[in-house]
Design a protein around this motif. Sequence first.
Motif, mmCIF file in Angstrom:
data_model
loop_
_atom_site.group_PDB
_atom_site.id
_atom_site.type_symbol
_atom_site.label_atom_id
_atom_site.label_comp_id
_atom_site.label_asym_id
_atom_site.label_seq_id
_atom_site.Cartn_x
_atom_site.Cartn_y
_atom_site.Cartn_z
ATOM 1 N N GLY A 153 20.607 46.425 -22.647
ATOM 2 C CA GLY A 153 20.895 45.306 -21.958
ATOM 3 C C GLY A 153 20.200 43.926 -22.448
ATOM 4 N N ILE A 154 20.936 42.833 -22.127
ATOM 5 C CA ILE A 154 20.523 41.720 -22.947
ATOM 6 C C ILE A 154 19.220 41.454 -22.458
ATOM 7 C CG2 ILE A 154 21.567 40.350 -21.041
ATOM 8 C CD1 ILE A 154 21.343 39.263 -24.638
ATOM 9 N N ALA A 155 18.720 41.743 -21.269
ATOM 10 C CA ALA A 155 17.443 41.194 -20.905
ATOM 11 C C ALA A 155 16.131 42.207 -21.517
ATOM 12 C CB ALA A 155 17.145 41.503 -19.515
ATOM 13 N N GLU A 156 16.612 43.360 -22.002
ATOM 14 C CA GLU A 156 15.734 44.089 -22.598
ATOM 15 C C GLU A 156 15.559 44.235 -23.977
ATOM 16 O OE1 GLU A 156 17.850 45.478 -20.051
ATOM 17 O OE2 GLU A 156 16.291 45.012 -18.518
ATOM 18 N N ALA B 257 14.749 43.326 -33.467
ATOM 19 C CA ALA B 257 15.694 44.587 -33.833
ATOM 20 C C ALA B 257 17.287 43.890 -33.706
ATOM 21 C CB ALA B 257 15.757 45.531 -32.563
ATOM 22 N N ALA B 258 17.467 42.903 -32.791
ATOM 23 C CA ALA B 258 18.663 42.312 -32.627
ATOM 24 C C ALA B 258 19.100 41.401 -34.015
ATOM 25 C CB ALA B 258 18.749 41.246 -31.405
ATOM 26 N N ALA B 259 17.870 40.887 -34.567
ATOM 27 C CA ALA B 259 18.282 40.076 -35.745
ATOM 28 C C ALA B 259 18.376 40.961 -36.814
ATOM 29 C CB ALA B 259 17.031 39.228 -35.904
ATOM 30 N N SER C 183 25.668 44.018 -27.225
ATOM 31 C CA SER C 183 25.834 42.363 -27.804
ATOM 32 C C SER C 183 25.544 42.281 -29.336
ATOM 33 C CB SER C 183 24.762 41.605 -26.722
ATOM 34 O OG SER C 183 23.476 42.077 -26.715
ATOM 35 N N ALA C 184 24.343 42.729 -29.741
ATOM 36 C CA ALA C 184 24.056 42.298 -31.189
ATOM 37 C C ALA C 184 25.088 43.013 -32.076
ATOM 38 C CB ALA C 184 22.693 43.005 -31.190
#
Length: 234
Positions: A93-96, A101-103, A148-149
């Motif tokens: 989830g976006i909040a967690e 890691a997303a980058a 999302s990522a």
Amino acid sequence: MTPTYYRALIVGAGSGLSAALARQLAADGLRVGLAARNVEKLDALARETGASVHACDASRPAEVEALFAAIEPALGGAPDVVVYNASGRVRGGIAELDPEAAAQALAVSAFGGFLVAQAAAKRMLPARHGAILLTGASASVKGFAGSSAFAMGKFALRGLAQSLARELQPQGIHVAHFVIDGAIRNPARAPEAPDAPDSHLDPEAIARSYRDVLRQDRSAWTQELELRPWVERY
């Protein structure tokens, strides 16, 4: 006019789609190079296809330049087919989500595609010949919750493909983006339901579609191709 290709580089090589591509291209008479962060997993495929193997983190500019410098003597010249099959995925989830890691996921899915396409274009432009093939996913056209990522990376790769096609195709370089919209058949994945045969994409069938795009006459080049199993919902 249908172009003829001689040397192929697959970046992000592994045991699934990229392995099928390597076998298909080698069977068509191309010399093949395989690149991945973990090259030990490529030993059997390299023996089967006669491919050269190269370690590379595609998200790092210096490693991409080193890869292209090494691939030319290995293949007897610069590759005239370059396939970008790497991607980075982190779920949550976006909040967690961990921002680092997303980058990294974005760097592999999108920035790595840019670096590899740039290095390929530099070598293809003088000859006005070549093909750059970029592997997308369902997430290239539709974002899912908790992904999302991955969606950002694949949307960016699709934008890169569209921009490159408009820039490079008038200069003789075929750029194509493949939306793989569904699960790819893999022994490690749960088997298909008995009442839905062929509900997973066959990697060998996908590879034949890549080959068919490479064989297109330049008067009617495909810039994007969507592939999905018969049961996949739009």
